[in-house]
Design an enzyme around this catalytic site. Structure first.
Site, PDB file in Angstrom:
ATOM      1  N   HIS A  16       3.007   4.685  -4.878  1.00 58.03           N
ATOM      2  CA  HIS A  16       4.467   4.498  -4.860  1.00 58.03           C
ATOM      3  C   HIS A  16       4.978   4.160  -6.264  1.00 58.03           C
ATOM      4  O   HIS A  16       5.989   4.696  -6.708  1.00 58.03           O
ATOM      5  CB  HIS A  16       4.856   3.328  -3.939  1.00 58.03           C
ATOM      6  CG  HIS A  16       4.590   3.532  -2.484  1.00 58.03           C
ATOM      7  ND1 HIS A  16       3.861   2.643  -1.738  1.00 58.03           N
ATOM      8  CD2 HIS A  16       4.981   4.507  -1.634  1.00 58.03           C
ATOM      9  CE1 HIS A  16       3.811   3.064  -0.482  1.00 58.03           C
ATOM     10  NE2 HIS A  16       4.478   4.203  -0.393  1.00 58.03           N
ATOM     11  N   LYS A  40       7.949   1.287  13.433  1.00 59.08           N
ATOM     12  CA  LYS A  40       6.641   0.787  13.006  1.00 59.08           C
ATOM     13  C   LYS A  40       6.569  -0.737  13.112  1.00 59.08           C
ATOM     14  O   LYS A  40       7.548  -1.424  12.818  1.00 59.08           O
ATOM     15  CB  LYS A  40       6.397   1.171  11.542  1.00 59.08           C
ATOM     16  CG  LYS A  40       6.160   2.648  11.323  1.00 59.08           C
ATOM     17  CD  LYS A  40       5.786   2.884   9.862  1.00 59.08           C
ATOM     18  CE  LYS A  40       5.862   4.347   9.509  1.00 59.08           C
ATOM     19  NZ  LYS A  40       5.753   4.580   8.073  1.00 59.08           N
ATOM     20  N   ARG A  89       2.388  13.999  -0.956  1.00 63.79           N
ATOM     21  CA  ARG A  89       0.954  13.961  -1.235  1.00 63.79           C
ATOM     22  C   ARG A  89       0.309  15.306  -0.950  1.00 63.79           C
ATOM     23  O   ARG A  89       0.147  16.121  -1.815  1.00 63.79           O
ATOM     24  CB  ARG A  89       0.277  12.852  -0.426  1.00 63.79           C
ATOM     25  CG  ARG A  89       0.443  11.481  -1.045  1.00 63.79           C
ATOM     26  CD  ARG A  89       0.032  10.418  -0.094  1.00 63.79           C
ATOM     27  NE  ARG A  89       0.756  10.563   1.168  1.00 63.79           N
ATOM     28  CZ  ARG A  89       0.820   9.650   2.089  1.00 63.79           C
ATOM     29  NH1 ARG A  89       0.181   8.537   1.945  1.00 63.79           N
ATOM     30  NH2 ARG A  89       1.515   9.848   3.186  1.00 63.79           N
ATOM     31  N   SER A 127      -0.384   3.427   2.458  1.00 63.77           N
ATOM     32  CA  SER A 127      -0.332   1.998   2.818  1.00 63.77           C
ATOM     33  C   SER A 127      -1.266   1.727   3.994  1.00 63.77           C
ATOM     34  O   SER A 127      -1.957   0.706   4.023  1.00 63.77           O
ATOM     35  CB  SER A 127       1.092   1.603   3.198  1.00 63.77           C
ATOM     36  OG  SER A 127       1.961   1.808   2.126  1.00 63.77           O
TER      37      SER A 127
HETATM   38  O1  PNS Z   1       7.648   5.250   3.668  1.00 61.92           O
HETATM   39  P1  PNS Z   1       8.101   6.010   4.872  1.00 61.92           P
HETATM   40  O2  PNS Z   1       7.746   5.250   6.130  1.00 61.92           O
HETATM   41  O3  PNS Z   1       7.618   7.422   4.889  1.00 61.92           O
HETATM   42  O4  PNS Z   1       9.699   6.077   4.765  1.00 61.92           O
HETATM   43  C1  PNS Z   1      10.471   6.682   5.763  1.00 61.92           C
HETATM   44  C2  PNS Z   1      11.946   6.306   5.585  1.00 61.92           C
HETATM   45  C3  PNS Z   1      12.128   4.804   5.594  1.00 61.92           C
HETATM   46  C4  PNS Z   1      12.454   6.882   4.288  1.00 61.92           C
HETATM   47  C5  PNS Z   1      12.724   6.945   6.779  1.00 61.92           C
HETATM   48  O5  PNS Z   1      12.165   6.516   7.982  1.00 61.92           O
HETATM   49  C6  PNS Z   1      14.209   6.601   6.751  1.00 61.92           C
HETATM   50  O6  PNS Z   1      14.968   7.180   6.000  1.00 61.92           O
HETATM   51  N1  PNS Z   1      14.631   5.628   7.598  1.00 61.92           N
HETATM   52  C7  PNS Z   1      15.991   5.183   7.676  1.00 61.92           C
HETATM   53  C8  PNS Z   1      16.654   5.628   8.982  1.00 61.92           C
HETATM   54  C9  PNS Z   1      17.105   7.076   8.881  1.00 61.92           C
HETATM   55  O7  PNS Z   1      17.932   7.462   8.075  1.00 61.92           O
HETATM   56  N2  PNS Z   1      16.527   7.909   9.778  1.00 61.92           N
HETATM   57  C10 PNS Z   1      16.797   9.328   9.818  1.00 61.92           C
HETATM   58  C11 PNS Z   1      15.847  10.068   8.890  1.00 61.92           C
HETATM   59  S1  PNS Z   1      15.979  11.781   9.127  1.00 61.92           S
END
Ligand code: PNS
Length: 165
Positions: A16, A40, A89, A127
């Site tokens: 990250h 999660k 990745r 992670s």
């Molecule tokens: O590190 P991650 O878990 O891959 O991050 C995912 C994240 C937090 C970027 C994604 O879940 C997110 O944007 N969550 C906020 C809620 C949202 O906007 N959901 C719709 C996404 S299409």
């Protein structure tokens, strides 16, 4: 131009930090936005995840760490930004990232998701894998910061104590 680097960062890894460092070289201002996760089960609290990120990004003048609860596109709009940076990745990341990028585009067409390929040395890092290594006492050097390493070890000991009763 401003860019948002969103994620769960539970906890932040050197992979990250690599993406954040590279985004900070391309954009004038970078906001690392930690998402409140509905699905999660978090290992670290929001406060801890922010602490780890602030520690890891301290050397980057144009980066600040924040958090958000709700839709990413709303956060991006509220902060007068247009660009979301995600690290990619391997092929396995692509499908879900494409799905999220397209959904975000549907929610707000002004928001652009840009992908940055993870450096080869971090392409295997996640992670969840780091947490698994910590649970089995494997070395974490180079995968996370010394602060995260120490706190992961403490957290895994606590979890083991709780499981043992
Ligand atoms: O590190 P991650 O878990 O891959 O991050 C995912 C994240 C937090 C970027 C994604 O879940 C997110 O944007 N969550 C906020 C809620 C949202 O906007 N959901 C719709 C996404 S299409």
């Amino acid at each position: 131009m401003k860019a948002i680097v969103p994620g769960s960062f539970d906890p932040v890894t050197t992979g990250h930090i690599d993406i954040i460092e590279r985004a900070a070289k391309v954009f004038d201002e970078v906001i690392v936005a930690v998402a409140v996760n509905l699905e999660k089960a978090d290992t670290f609290s929001m406060e801890e995840r922010i602490e780890f990120l602030r520690d890891g990004c301290g050397h980057l003048q144009n980066v600040r760490v924040d958090w958000f609860n709700g839709l990413l596109v709303d956060y991006v709009e509220k902060h007068d930004a247009r660009v979301v940076i995600k690290g990619l990745r391997a092929i396995s990341d692509f499908e879900f990232e494409l799905q999220m990028a397209l959904m975000n585009k549907r929610l707000n067409e002004k928001v652009e998701t840009l992908f940055m390929m993870t450096s080869a040395e971090h392409s295997f890092l996640s992670s969840s894998l780091v947490k698994e290594l910590a649970a089995f006492g494997a070395p974490l050097k180079g995968l996370v910061s010394p602060l995260v390493e120490q706190r992961l070890i403490e957290r895994m000991k606590k979890i083991k104590r709780e499981v043992a009763g």
